[in-house]
Enzyme design. Structure first.
Site, PDB file in Angstrom:
ATOM      1  N   ASP A  15      41.731  43.977  30.296  1.00 28.94           N
ATOM      2  CA  ASP A  15      42.510  44.363  29.127  1.00 28.94           C
ATOM      3  C   ASP A  15      41.593  44.331  27.902  1.00 28.94           C
ATOM      4  O   ASP A  15      40.374  44.173  28.031  1.00 28.94           O
ATOM      5  CB  ASP A  15      43.741  43.449  28.965  1.00 28.94           C
ATOM      6  CG  ASP A  15      43.358  42.054  28.492  1.00 28.94           C
ATOM      7  OD1 ASP A  15      42.145  41.726  28.445  1.00 28.94           O
ATOM      8  OD2 ASP A  15      44.275  41.286  28.138  1.00 28.94           O
ATOM      9  N   LYS A  27      44.636  48.324  35.693  1.00 31.30           N
ATOM     10  CA  LYS A  27      44.855  47.006  35.099  1.00 31.30           C
ATOM     11  C   LYS A  27      46.171  46.408  35.588  1.00 31.30           C
ATOM     12  O   LYS A  27      46.205  45.262  36.048  1.00 31.30           O
ATOM     13  CB  LYS A  27      44.876  47.098  33.564  1.00 31.30           C
ATOM     14  CG  LYS A  27      44.873  45.746  32.901  1.00 31.30           C
ATOM     15  CD  LYS A  27      45.261  45.805  31.452  1.00 31.30           C
ATOM     16  CE  LYS A  27      46.752  45.770  31.302  1.00 31.30           C
ATOM     17  NZ  LYS A  27      47.246  45.655  29.936  1.00 31.30           N
TER      18      LYS A  27
END
Ligand code: SF4
Length: 217
Positions: free
Chosen positions: A139, A120
């Site tokens: 996320d 991420k």
């Protein structure tokens, strides 16, 4: 969901949120990497309050790598989990100095090999600091919203990313992540999604027939 409908979802979100983009303040890849690490379990606004003084104190990777750990901890304390984040920042900075001459690397492979950097974080840095799209940053908002709408059916970040990259052209990956995040923050919130005001309500697999989704789903 097929690609044609997915494209319409993207278009509707882009129209609803023309200001979508990275909400972390940064001037270069180093600053974005630091800000993204600090943003774990913390709001972007709080991170943006902390980083100006942090970047004045540590203006480069090399300076951060030589930081005093106690001083660094106090500077980032308002972002929470400051001990773990301090260790991640220093470990990351040391590795960048040793392996990459103090320059933040610009590939997924090199980024995820740094301490404290997962996919991420790497996707955020690549997309916003290097304009490179090697994947999609997933996320908690992207995970929740993509499943609610019906773009994907996956329980974890890796599954969501895999499904989304198959559904959208690479040129849209960064934009898609930004849009799903802002939609999750402003409209499709975890506890009270505002379905009546939602720009993609006509595509969402939960509304119309099933009513609003359960909290957190
Ligand atoms: S209709 Fe409701 S659940 Fe579906 S995306 Fe919009 S806000 Fe989220």
């Amino acid at each position: 969901m097929d690609r044609a409908v997915a494209g319409k979802v993207l278009k509707a979100l882009a129209k609803a949120y023309p200001d979508a983009g990275c909400e972390l303040d940064f001037q270069n890849p180093f600053e974005l990497l630091v800000a993204t690490i600090l943003s774990a379990q913390c709001t972007d606004r709080r991170v943006n309050e902390v980083t100006p003084s942090l970047f004045r104190r540590y203006p480069s990777v090399a300076v951060l790598a030589a930081a005093d750990l106690d001083e660094l901890e106090q500077l980032i304390r308002p972002t929470g989990f400051f001990r773990a984040k301090s260790r991640s920042l220093m470990g990351c900075a040391l590795a960048i100095v040793e392996r990459h001459g103090g320059q933040v690397p610009g590939s997924m492979q090199e980024l995820v090999e740094l301490p404290g950097v997962g996919r991420k974080t790497a996707n955020v840095v690549l997309s916003h600091a290097f304009a490179r799209h090697e994947g999609i940053a997933v996320d908690t908002h992207v995970l929740r919203v993509a499943n609610r709408i019906g773009l994907v059916q996956a329980a974890d970040a890796a599954g969501v990313e895999n499904d989304l990259v198959a559904l959208f052209p690479r040129s849209r990956w960064g934009q898609l992540s930004d849009l799903l995040i802002i939609h999750g923050r402003r409209t499709c919130t975890a506890r009270r999604p505002a379905c009546a005001a939602c720009p993609v309500v006509r595509f969402c697999r939960f509304t119309g027939k099933d009513g609003p989704p359960a909290a957190g789903r």
